[in-house]
Design an enzyme around this catalytic site. Sequence first.
Site, PDB file in Angstrom:
ATOM      1  N   SER A   7      35.243  42.987  54.008  1.00  0.00           N
ATOM      2  CA  SER A   7      34.807  43.864  52.936  1.00  0.00           C
ATOM      3  C   SER A   7      35.600  43.571  51.672  1.00  0.00           C
ATOM      4  O   SER A   7      36.699  43.020  51.741  1.00  0.00           O
ATOM      5  CB  SER A   7      34.997  45.332  53.334  1.00  0.00           C
ATOM      6  N   CYS A   8      35.038  43.941  50.539  1.00  0.00           N
ATOM      7  CA  CYS A   8      35.699  43.908  49.234  1.00  0.00           C
ATOM      8  C   CYS A   8      35.649  42.531  48.563  1.00  0.00           C
ATOM      9  O   CYS A   8      35.522  41.503  49.218  1.00  0.00           O
ATOM     10  CB  CYS A   8      37.144  44.384  49.305  1.00  0.00           C
ATOM     11  N   THR A   9      35.738  42.551  47.237  1.00  0.00           N
ATOM     12  CA  THR A   9      35.797  41.359  46.400  1.00  0.00           C
ATOM     13  C   THR A   9      36.805  41.626  45.293  1.00  0.00           C
ATOM     14  O   THR A   9      36.802  42.704  44.708  1.00  0.00           O
ATOM     15  CB  THR A   9      34.425  41.038  45.782  1.00  0.00           C
ATOM     16  N   GLU A 100      42.297  43.226  50.033  1.00  0.00           N
ATOM     17  CA  GLU A 100      41.159  42.351  50.259  1.00  0.00           C
ATOM     18  C   GLU A 100      41.217  41.888  51.709  1.00  0.00           C
ATOM     19  O   GLU A 100      42.152  41.191  52.123  1.00  0.00           O
ATOM     20  CB  GLU A 100      41.245  41.148  49.314  1.00  0.00           C
ATOM     21  N   ARG A 248      30.506  33.950  46.903  1.00  0.00           N
ATOM     22  CA  ARG A 248      31.007  34.868  45.871  1.00  0.00           C
ATOM     23  C   ARG A 248      31.972  34.159  44.925  1.00  0.00           C
ATOM     24  O   ARG A 248      31.952  34.383  43.712  1.00  0.00           O
ATOM     25  CB  ARG A 248      31.666  36.085  46.529  1.00  0.00           C
TER      26      ARG A 248
END
Length: 477
Positions: A7-9, A100, A248
């Site tokens: 999860s998360c960026t 992160e 990403r």
Amino acid sequence: MRKLMSSCTAMLVGKKATIDGSTIIARDEDAEDGVNPKTFKVFPAKDYDGEHYVSKYNGLTVEMKGHGCRYTATPNGVLDEGRWDEQGINEYNVAMSSTETEMTNARVLGHDPLVKNGVNEDSMLYLVLPFIKSAREGVQRLGALIEKYGTGESNGIAFSDKDEVWYFETGGGHQWVAQRIPDDAYAIAPNIMCIEEIDFNDHDSFMYAPQIKAFVDKYHLNPNPGTFNFRNIFGTQDEADAYYNTPRSWYGQKLFTPSLDQEPTSQKIPFIQHPEKKIAIEDVEYFLSSHYNGTQYDPMGTFASGDRDDQKKFRSIALDRNQSSCILQIRNDVPAKYAAIQWLNFGFYCYSPYVPFFTNISDTPAKYKYATNDAQPDKSAYWLNKLLEVIIEPRYHEFINEVNDFRDRCQSYGVSRVDAVTRAAEVQNSANLTNYLTEQNMKTANHVLDETHKLFDSLVHQALLNSKFQFERGDNL
């Protein structure tokens, strides 16, 4: 909050790479499912001597000591599984974002397993941010905690102050490295190990666990002797990464360094990159709320030549489990007392606006402090923004122009508020400055919440008037 393994960026930007000389660390906080109510709070300075901290999430126990300073954070609204403070700025204008989510490979974990009750995401910010006066101190304090208690997760953590930006990564139960982002560079971190070659002689740019070289040598973990590439030694780089993570990084570098020729699935996309133009807050916002806009991989279907398979190929940054996004900005062109701003976005980031909050404050707006598991858009900023997704997604192409218009207006308002409050802060009495910034944050938040309610009402009414179950007398004639 049961944290999803991926999860998360995050995005980090050095002061010479930004348009105004600010340092920036920023991260989207995603959660395992679509709902994890978030709040925005400020915690006052206090003495921690004698505090017996026990994590509700994993049982970590730490005997606290020392004086801690004031700091902001975005903790969970429901504390059943711990604090999860996540992101904030302290009174010394040091910012921290944790964490992160990353992955350590099986070979490393065999020699240094994760620690069940170690220092994990739920506790990191609480144990570090109140006690540091620089980004470098943040790396050192967290590193010492990881060495002493271990960690039960592989994570990336960002620190910044007015001069330096650092990225810290854990590998296995007790190993860690940290790299300073060059002043003229930026870095993007998806859910993979990011830091590459470590220069053990460059103490200005790298810090690391004192035992890490001996650990790698002892267990023959380095596939390329003569180098020390943390990503290659500790990371996974598997097929799932090529579709979940590296696209990403590819998209972010496509935005900020467009001359690069890279493939979305490449496992060799560099961590540190240099922008081809100066990066503004709006650029970071765009990236952190993006969904491969303008490419065939956009799941919203905005690219004419994209087909359904392409649209589902890669993990988008904007997706259903978005919860809270923060851009932590430390400005260098104004006095320290009002230099720090926390841009905050609750909800589904490509529908909701970023709101600027000065962090030299004593309180936060009531609707930002409150969020339960019950959907209450009139009481909670989180829920008001989160529910926009429910209305917009089924009619994305019908509503998105109005939504983007709303976000642009809110952004312009936010920028104008930063300008106005900064000008007024110059003549404020020092003793009154914290109260003044607190009051002005309330005014900013109330305006954006009012605008969000107007959008909410407009979209609901349009949706109700466009039901497919309409039928009027005479329609069959």
